[in-house]
Design a protein around this motif. Structure first.
Motif, short mmCIF file in Angstrom:
data_model
loop_
_atom_site.label_atom_id
_atom_site.label_comp_id
_atom_site.label_asym_id
_atom_site.label_seq_id
_atom_site.Cartn_x
_atom_site.Cartn_y
_atom_site.Cartn_z
N ALA A 67 9.41 3.09 2.05
CA ALA A 67 8.80 2.54 0.83
C ALA A 67 7.93 3.58 0.14
O ALA A 67 7.97 3.73 -1.09
N PHE A 68 7.15 4.32 0.92
CA PHE A 68 6.29 5.37 0.37
C PHE A 68 7.12 6.45 -0.32
O PHE A 68 6.88 6.82 -1.47
N MET B 94 0.81 -1.22 0.00
CA MET B 94 0.00 0.00 0.00
C MET B 94 0.85 1.28 0.00
O MET B 94 0.54 2.21 -0.76
N PRO B 95 1.93 1.36 0.81
CA PRO B 95 2.74 2.59 0.75
C PRO B 95 3.33 2.84 -0.63
O PRO B 95 3.42 3.99 -1.07
N PRO C 258 8.60 6.60 10.44
CA PRO C 258 7.53 5.59 10.44
C PRO C 258 7.94 4.39 9.59
O PRO C 258 8.64 4.54 8.59
N ILE C 259 7.49 3.23 9.97
CA ILE C 259 7.89 1.99 9.31
C ILE C 259 7.55 2.00 7.81
O ILE C 259 8.27 1.45 6.99
N TRP C 260 6.47 2.64 7.44
CA TRP C 260 6.02 2.66 6.05
C TRP C 260 6.68 3.76 5.22
O TRP C 260 6.58 3.76 3.99
N TRP C 261 7.37 4.70 5.87
CA TRP C 261 7.87 5.89 5.17
C TRP C 261 8.89 5.59 4.07
O TRP C 261 8.75 6.13 2.95
#
Length: 131
Positions: free
Chosen positions: A106-107, A2-3, A101-104
């Motif tokens: 990749a995003f 999703m990211p 943040p863990i998703w940052w």
């Protein structure tokens, strides 16, 4: 996943909006985007109270690259944004910043690589008057 999908979508929205509103006609628009992109890890470091020096140094390098490219090599702005995407991918192995943040990564990598690729292609097609 999703990211990455959201990052690609955001890059498309940024590029399309800049084109539609003609912000991309101004030589300062995408260098400013690169400077802002590079500042986020510094923001996360300040929030965590760790890795501030390391993140400030990296932000300074990307800021200098954005300014130099804006004045001397417009194609370099797209390359710089794409290189920041590579930095995003490598970030966790290079700098220990618990504020990220863990998703940052990749995003941000998805945004940077998509937007950087668009700028490289677009800058090669754009007439000289648009740079």
């Amino acid at each position: 996943m999703m990211p990455i999908m959201l990052g690609i979508a955001l890059a498309v929205v940024i590029a399309a909006s800049a084109r539609w509103m003609q912000f991309d006609r101004d030589r300062s628009f995408y260098p400013t985007v690169l400077i802002v992109i590079a500042s986020y890890y510094l923001l996360f470091a300040c929030m965590a109270g760790q890795a501030v020096f390391e993140e400030a140094l990296v932000a300074l390098v990307f800021t200098a690259a954005a300014l130099l490219a804006a004045f001397y090599w417009p194609l370099g702005v797209g390359i710089g944004i794409a290189l920041h995407g590579i930095f995003d991918i490598l970030h966790d192995g290079l700098i220990d910043n618990p504020g990220v943040p863990i998703w940052w990564p990749a995003f941000c990598a998805a945004v940077d690589l998509t937007l950087g690729a668009w700028l490289v292609v677009y800058s090669r097609r754009a007439p000289q008057s648009r740079q």
